[in-house]
Design a protein around this motif. Structure first.
Motif, PDB file in Angstrom:
ATOM      1  N   GLN A   1      19.819  10.258  10.822  1.00  0.00           N
ATOM      2  CA  GLN A   1      19.370   9.448  11.946  1.00  0.00           C
ATOM      3  C   GLN A   1      17.914   9.717  12.302  1.00  0.00           C
ATOM      4  O   GLN A   1      17.323   8.971  13.052  1.00  0.00           O
ATOM      5  CB  GLN A   1      20.257   9.707  13.153  1.00  0.00           C
ATOM      6  N   MET A   2      17.333  10.787  11.779  1.00  0.00           N
ATOM      7  CA  MET A   2      15.943  11.110  12.054  1.00  0.00           C
ATOM      8  C   MET A   2      15.087  10.543  10.936  1.00  0.00           C
ATOM      9  O   MET A   2      15.327  10.792   9.769  1.00  0.00           O
ATOM     10  CB  MET A   2      15.753  12.622  12.188  1.00  0.00           C
ATOM     11  N   ARG A   3      14.089   9.784  11.275  1.00  0.00           N
ATOM     12  CA  ARG A   3      13.233   9.149  10.281  1.00  0.00           C
ATOM     13  C   ARG A   3      12.210  10.130   9.751  1.00  0.00           C
ATOM     14  O   ARG A   3      11.700  10.955  10.479  1.00  0.00           O
ATOM     15  CB  ARG A   3      12.511   7.968  10.896  1.00  0.00           C
ATOM     16  N   SER A   4      11.891  10.001   8.509  1.00  0.00           N
ATOM     17  CA  SER A   4      10.817  10.774   7.909  1.00  0.00           C
ATOM     18  C   SER A   4      10.203   9.953   6.791  1.00  0.00           C
ATOM     19  O   SER A   4      10.896   9.165   6.147  1.00  0.00           O
ATOM     20  CB  SER A   4      11.335  12.101   7.362  1.00  0.00           C
ATOM     21  N   PRO A   5       8.897  10.106   6.541  1.00  0.00           N
ATOM     22  CA  PRO A   5       8.264   9.346   5.466  1.00  0.00           C
ATOM     23  C   PRO A   5       8.911   9.617   4.116  1.00  0.00           C
ATOM     24  O   PRO A   5       9.012   8.731   3.283  1.00  0.00           O
ATOM     25  CB  PRO A   5       6.815   9.837   5.492  1.00  0.00           C
ATOM     26  N   GLU A   6       9.394  10.852   3.894  1.00  0.00           N
ATOM     27  CA  GLU A   6      10.002  11.194   2.620  1.00  0.00           C
ATOM     28  C   GLU A   6      11.278  10.408   2.384  1.00  0.00           C
ATOM     29  O   GLU A   6      11.607  10.048   1.262  1.00  0.00           O
ATOM     30  CB  GLU A   6      10.312  12.697   2.549  1.00  0.00           C
ATOM     31  N   THR A   7      12.017  10.125   3.453  1.00  0.00           N
ATOM     32  CA  THR A   7      13.306   9.466   3.333  1.00  0.00           C
ATOM     33  C   THR A   7      13.199   7.950   3.365  1.00  0.00           C
ATOM     34  O   THR A   7      13.870   7.265   2.619  1.00  0.00           O
ATOM     35  CB  THR A   7      14.240   9.923   4.480  1.00  0.00           C
ATOM     36  N   TYR A   8      12.356   7.421   4.209  1.00  0.00           N
ATOM     37  CA  TYR A   8      12.326   5.981   4.435  1.00  0.00           C
ATOM     38  C   TYR A   8      11.028   5.311   4.007  1.00  0.00           C
ATOM     39  O   TYR A   8      10.818   4.152   4.294  1.00  0.00           O
ATOM     40  CB  TYR A   8      12.563   5.680   5.921  1.00  0.00           C
ATOM     41  N   GLY A   9      10.130   6.007   3.348  1.00  0.00           N
ATOM     42  CA  GLY A   9       8.862   5.415   2.970  1.00  0.00           C
ATOM     43  C   GLY A   9       7.840   5.567   4.079  1.00  0.00           C
ATOM     44  O   GLY A   9       8.050   6.280   5.057  1.00  0.00           O
ATOM     45  N   GLU A  10       6.730   4.887   3.933  1.00  0.00           N
ATOM     46  CA  GLU A  10       5.642   5.011   4.904  1.00  0.00           C
ATOM     47  C   GLU A  10       6.039   4.494   6.276  1.00  0.00           C
ATOM     48  O   GLU A  10       6.683   3.456   6.390  1.00  0.00           O
ATOM     49  CB  GLU A  10       4.412   4.233   4.431  1.00  0.00           C
ATOM     50  N   ILE A  11       5.631   5.215   7.286  1.00  0.00           N
ATOM     51  CA  ILE A  11       5.846   4.798   8.667  1.00  0.00           C
ATOM     52  C   ILE A  11       4.551   4.159   9.142  1.00  0.00           C
ATOM     53  O   ILE A  11       3.460   4.660   8.872  1.00  0.00           O
ATOM     54  CB  ILE A  11       6.199   6.005   9.554  1.00  0.00           C
ATOM     55  N   ASP A  12       4.669   3.062   9.837  1.00  0.00           N
ATOM     56  CA  ASP A  12       3.506   2.383  10.398  1.00  0.00           C
ATOM     57  C   ASP A  12       2.746   3.374  11.269  1.00  0.00           C
ATOM     58  O   ASP A  12       3.321   3.948  12.202  1.00  0.00           O
ATOM     59  CB  ASP A  12       3.984   1.187  11.220  1.00  0.00           C
ATOM     60  N   PRO A  13       1.468   3.623  10.983  1.00  0.00           N
ATOM     61  CA  PRO A  13       0.709   4.605  11.767  1.00  0.00           C
ATOM     62  C   PRO A  13       0.619   4.255  13.253  1.00  0.00           C
ATOM     63  O   PRO A  13       0.502   5.138  14.092  1.00  0.00           O
ATOM     64  CB  PRO A  13      -0.676   4.616  11.119  1.00  0.00           C
TER      65      PRO A  13
ATOM     66  N   LEU B   1       2.197   5.823  18.679  1.00  0.00           N
ATOM     67  CA  LEU B   1       2.887   5.523  19.934  1.00  0.00           C
ATOM     68  C   LEU B   1       3.930   6.589  20.250  1.00  0.00           C
ATOM     69  O   LEU B   1       4.023   7.059  21.383  1.00  0.00           O
ATOM     70  CB  LEU B   1       3.542   4.137  19.871  1.00  0.00           C
ATOM     71  N   VAL B   2       4.720   6.982  19.262  1.00  0.00           N
ATOM     72  CA  VAL B   2       5.735   8.011  19.474  1.00  0.00           C
ATOM     73  C   VAL B   2       5.071   9.304  19.938  1.00  0.00           C
ATOM     74  O   VAL B   2       5.508   9.926  20.915  1.00  0.00           O
ATOM     75  CB  VAL B   2       6.578   8.236  18.196  1.00  0.00           C
ATOM     76  N   HIS B   3       3.994   9.703  19.272  1.00  0.00           N
ATOM     77  CA  HIS B   3       3.293  10.932  19.663  1.00  0.00           C
ATOM     78  C   HIS B   3       2.735  10.821  21.081  1.00  0.00           C
ATOM     79  O   HIS B   3       2.858  11.762  21.873  1.00  0.00           O
ATOM     80  CB  HIS B   3       2.191  11.261  18.655  1.00  0.00           C
ATOM     81  N   ASP B   4       2.136   9.671  21.410  1.00  0.00           N
ATOM     82  CA  ASP B   4       1.592   9.471  22.758  1.00  0.00           C
ATOM     83  C   ASP B   4       2.687   9.526  23.816  1.00  0.00           C
ATOM     84  O   ASP B   4       2.536  10.169  24.856  1.00  0.00           O
ATOM     85  CB  ASP B   4       0.868   8.126  22.862  1.00  0.00           C
ATOM     86  N   LEU B   5       3.804   8.832  23.558  1.00  0.00           N
ATOM     87  CA  LEU B   5       4.880   8.794  24.551  1.00  0.00           C
ATOM     88  C   LEU B   5       5.556  10.147  24.711  1.00  0.00           C
ATOM     89  O   LEU B   5       5.892  10.546  25.826  1.00  0.00           O
ATOM     90  CB  LEU B   5       5.897   7.714  24.205  1.00  0.00           C
ATOM     91  N   ILE B   6       5.735  10.859  23.609  1.00  0.00           N
ATOM     92  CA  ILE B   6       6.328  12.194  23.722  1.00  0.00           C
ATOM     93  C   ILE B   6       5.409  13.093  24.536  1.00  0.00           C
ATOM     94  O   ILE B   6       5.862  13.834  25.408  1.00  0.00           O
ATOM     95  CB  ILE B   6       6.624  12.795  22.337  1.00  0.00           C
TER      96      ILE B   6
END
Length: 133
Positions: free
Chosen positions: A6-18, A23-28
């Protein structure tokens, strides 16, 4: 990175939109700032509130910090600031649907804390006991 499916990672799901990553980093960073989640809780529990009423419900927050946090929340679309055309001006804040949904997303942290309280406290006692030895 994480092995939980359930946790996304570039290794598992390919490139993540920067942009999403930023946004995730800012909101966290924002919700981890001590005050944002408290303000979300206050506005969720009490509805639309004037600045002074919010300040009364959040012990220890300075006027400057309340102003900064509400502005950042407004910038991120988490709250709406309404200025009523009266004298003196009446300003109220309320959660947006986005703010409510962020609060709901972080409710999982409360559930996790409740489920794991004893385990964390046991781990802390064990660590503290070894650290003082």
């Amino acid at each position: 990175m994480a092995t939980d499916p359930q946790m996304r990672s570039p290794e598992t799901y390919g490139e993540i939109d920067p942009r999403i990553e930023a946004l995730v980093h800012d909101l966290i960073a924002q919700v981890a700032d001590k005050w944002t989640m408290i303000l979300i809780e206050v506005l969720h529990d009490h509805g639309e509130q004037r600045f002074t009423r919010i300040a009364e419900k959040v012990p220890g927050i300075s006027q400057k910090m309340l102003t900064q946090t509400l502005r950042q929340m407004e910038r991120n679309g988490l709250v709406v600031r309404t200025i009523h055309p009266v004298v003196p001006p009446k300003v109220e804040y309320r959660l947006t649907d986005l703010g409510v949904s962020l609060g709901e997303a972080f409710c999982g942290v409360w559930t996790w804390a409740e489920d794991h309280l004893e385990t964390v406290e046991t781990a802390r006692r064990g660590f503290d006991g070894r650290a003082t030895a």
